[in-house]
Design a protein around this motif. Structure first.
Motif, short mmCIF file in Angstrom:
data_model
loop_
_atom_site.label_atom_id
_atom_site.label_comp_id
_atom_site.label_asym_id
_atom_site.label_seq_id
_atom_site.Cartn_x
_atom_site.Cartn_y
_atom_site.Cartn_z
N PHE A 1 2.30 0.48 5.24
CA PHE A 1 0.76 0.74 5.58
C PHE A 1 0.23 -0.78 4.44
CE2 PHE A 1 -2.25 2.14 2.69
CZ PHE A 1 -3.38 1.84 3.74
N PHE A 2 1.45 -1.18 3.49
CA PHE A 2 1.12 -2.17 2.51
C PHE A 2 1.20 -3.43 3.26
CE2 PHE A 2 2.17 0.14 -1.76
CZ PHE A 2 0.64 0.30 -1.74
N GLU A 3 2.46 -3.89 4.49
CA GLU A 3 1.51 -4.66 5.22
C GLU A 3 0.88 -4.77 6.13
OE1 GLU A 3 4.59 -7.14 5.68
OE2 GLU A 3 7.00 -6.45 4.84
N ALA A 4 0.20 -4.36 6.75
CA ALA A 4 -1.09 -3.93 7.32
C ALA A 4 -1.89 -4.18 6.82
CB ALA A 4 -1.00 -2.84 8.17
N ALA A 5 -2.17 -3.17 5.95
CA ALA A 5 -3.88 -3.85 5.03
C ALA A 5 -3.46 -5.11 3.92
CB ALA A 5 -3.08 -2.46 3.09
N ASP A 6 -1.95 -5.72 3.41
CA ASP A 6 -2.10 -7.25 2.75
C ASP A 6 -2.47 -8.34 3.64
OD1 ASP A 6 -1.30 -8.26 0.60
OD2 ASP A 6 0.15 -8.97 1.21
N LYS A 7 -2.09 -7.77 5.19
CA LYS A 7 -2.41 -9.12 5.95
C LYS A 7 -4.38 -8.89 5.56
CE LYS A 7 1.18 -8.78 8.96
NZ LYS A 7 1.29 -7.51 10.22
N LEU A 8 -5.13 -8.37 5.45
CA LEU A 8 -6.57 -8.22 5.35
C LEU A 8 -6.58 -8.44 4.38
CD1 LEU A 8 -6.71 -5.56 8.44
CD2 LEU A 8 -7.16 -8.06 8.93
N ASP A 9 -6.14 -8.58 3.35
CA ASP A 9 -6.31 -8.41 1.86
C ASP A 9 -7.75 -7.28 1.47
OD1 ASP A 9 -7.15 -9.66 0.10
OD2 ASP A 9 -8.13 -11.22 0.07
N LEU A 10 -7.13 -6.31 2.31
CA LEU A 10 -8.05 -4.87 1.37
C LEU A 10 -7.46 -4.35 0.60
CD1 LEU A 10 -7.34 -3.08 5.15
CD2 LEU A 10 -8.99 -4.44 4.66
N ARG A 11 -8.36 -3.64 -0.21
CA ARG A 11 -8.03 -2.98 -1.78
C ARG A 11 -7.47 -1.37 -0.90
NH1 ARG A 11 -7.90 -5.00 -6.95
NH2 ARG A 11 -9.76 -6.07 -6.72
N MET A 12 -6.14 -1.25 -1.12
CA MET A 12 -5.33 -0.48 -1.02
C MET A 12 -4.59 -0.39 -2.25
SD MET A 12 -6.83 0.92 2.01
CE MET A 12 -7.57 0.72 3.35
N ILE A 13 -4.23 1.83 -1.60
CA ILE A 13 -3.40 2.54 -3.22
C ILE A 13 -2.45 3.63 -1.79
CG2 ILE A 13 -3.67 3.59 -5.16
CD1 ILE A 13 -6.67 3.14 -5.48
N ALA A 14 -1.15 3.17 -2.13
CA ALA A 14 -0.48 4.13 -1.78
C ALA A 14 1.26 4.29 -2.20
CB ALA A 14 -0.07 3.61 0.64
N GLY A 15 1.41 5.81 -1.79
CA GLY A 15 3.11 6.10 -1.79
C GLY A 15 4.11 7.07 -0.93
N LYS A 16 4.73 6.64 -1.30
CA LYS A 16 5.34 7.44 -0.62
C LYS A 16 5.76 8.73 -0.97
CE LYS A 16 10.14 8.80 -1.94
NZ LYS A 16 10.70 9.36 -0.94
#
Length: 434
Positions: free
Chosen positions: A148-163
């Motif tokens: 998820f973070f790999e995909a979000a980082d490519k688009l420079d999105l502000r995202m929060i996630a956790g396992k």
């Protein structure tokens, strides 16, 4: 990099305060013919086109939208990445639904390729529906969060996630241990938290699936990294509330379990809260914690009706959550359609401006990100949407009858869905075009 400056002209609307605190009229700014100026991914000016146009350089690129409304990007404060493939699953309430559909679906995320494929679909769906920031549950597998973070980082999105942390009362193929959940979470925090626009959330699924040892270590992580988020579920379903009482008889209630393990705080978001009492709302507000209101899911799973007026009375921060896959739509417009009905069933009103607040600035405040997202104030990140008044024939016809921005906004929230979102921008970059 060369400086990039662009301007966008349309009707523009954003929340600047909670209507419950300042009244409806003081809660928003509306520019019937507005101009939004973006410099290097940030908003540098906002106002009436007639006043701002003269101050712009002659060669600036201005995109002019007819029959459209620009708003801040939507903020989803509760959603599950691994449940994308089982959204709209039939016929159960919460606890049976988890065992029948959710856990088998989440087990597939042990496979890295599967996690990557679903992360791409999930982010596309968020952006297609105008959601530019989300607080996301992964699965128990670290690869779900990495993907998820790999995909979000490519688009420079502000995202929060956790396992997800889950060491009991779940199938063996989906549990971790107190120790492994701590170590895997820590590795993910070191890799991702604060990278670009990404943030990490410590994520115990809910009290019944964590041992006291695991909850202790979740609290320890929050102590070790003071700007982390914490997300979990609370008081969604009456059976679940009773189960928590059986599992933690020494605690005085559901919230007290989390309180005891030091999981309440300014970046803690508790999903649902349908069956909270007054004292629990007061304690959440006192600790700066927030609740994610998930009307679509609460209706779909038969969980109950969230008491928004009680939360407002305690000045408790409330964001909006789609809760896919308990919720049946990625669209926060559709979620607001359901939120209105949840209030109607309780004899309460939900004004369109309060709805706008919940989907934007309210979510940003719940996440302590109001300095960066949730409004179109100069200095904030240029995360915004273009909503198309003619997205469907019915919407176009209905809006021609509209006599005010309040009516237009309400119709967008009752008749609107992903088709209404013509374009989605994150840090000034076009990340979705219908």
């Amino acid at each position: 990099m060369p400086l990039t400056r662009k301007a966008y002209r349309a009707a523009i609307l954003h929340s600047i305060a909670d209507p419950a605190e300042v009244g409806i009229e003081a809660s928003y700014e509306y520019f019937e013919d507005g101009l939004l100026v973006v410099d290097n991914g940030q908003i540098s000016a906002l106002g009436h086109a007639s006043e701002l146009l003269a101050s712009l350089p002659a060669d600036i690129e201005i995109t002019h939208y007819q029959d459209a409304l620009i708003t801040p990007g939507f903020i989803d404060t509760h959603i599950h990445l691994p449940q994308t493939g089982m959204v709209g699953a039939y016929g159960e309430q919460l606890l049976d639904w988890l065992n029948t559909y959710t856990f088998p679906c989440e087990s597939q995320f042990a496979d890295q390729a599967h996690a990557e494929a679903v992360a791409e679909i999930f982010i596309k769906e968020l952006l297609r529906n105008g959601t530019t920031t989300a607080l996301v549950f992964g699965s128990v597998h670290p690869q779900s969060v990495n993907a998820f973070f790999e995909a979000a980082d490519k688009l420079d999105l502000r995202m929060i996630a956790g396992k997800v942390m889950m060491d009991r009362n779940a199938p063996g193929y989906l549990t971790d241990t107190a120790e492994s959940s701590y170590l895997e979470s820590k590795a993910l925090i070191e890799r991702w938290h604060g990278k670009g626009r990404l943030h990490y959330a410590v994520t115990p699924r809910f009290a019944p699936t964590s041992t006291p040892e695991q909850l202790t270590l979740a609290g320890q992580l929050l102590g070790e990294y003071p700007d982390l988020y914490m997300q979990t579920h609370i008081s969604e379903n009456l059976q679940e509330v009773e189960w928590v009482k059986e599992l933690f008889p020494e605690r005085k209630g559901y919230l007290d379990v989390y309180d005891h393990y030091q999981l309440l705080g300014e970046r803690s978001v508790f999903a649902h809260g349908v069956h909270l009492c007054d004292d629990e709302c007061a304690r959440l507000a006192q600790t700066g914690s927030a609740v994610a209101f998930c009307p679509t899911s609460n209706l779909f799973l038969g969980s109950g009706l969230f008491n928004l007026p009680m939360a407002e009375k305690h000045k408790l921060n409330v964001g909006l959550g789609t809760d896919v896959g308990g919720g049946t739509s990625f669209s926060l417009l559709q979620t607001l359609n359901e939120a209105y009905k949840v209030m109607q069933l309780q004899g309460a009103r939900l004004s369109p401006f309060k709805s706008l607040y919940l989907a934007t600035l309210g979510g940003a405040r719940a996440l302590r990100l109001e300095e960066r997202i949730g409004t179109l104030q100069p200095g904030t990140d240029a995360d915004f949407l273009v909503l198309d008044y003619n997205a469907t024939p019915l919407l176009g016809y209905r809006l021609k009858q509209s006599k005010s921005i309040a009516e237009t906004l309400f119709v967008l929230m009752t008749l609107g869905d992903d088709r209404t979102v013509a374009q989605t921008y994150a840090t000034g970059n076009l990340v979705h075009q219908r």
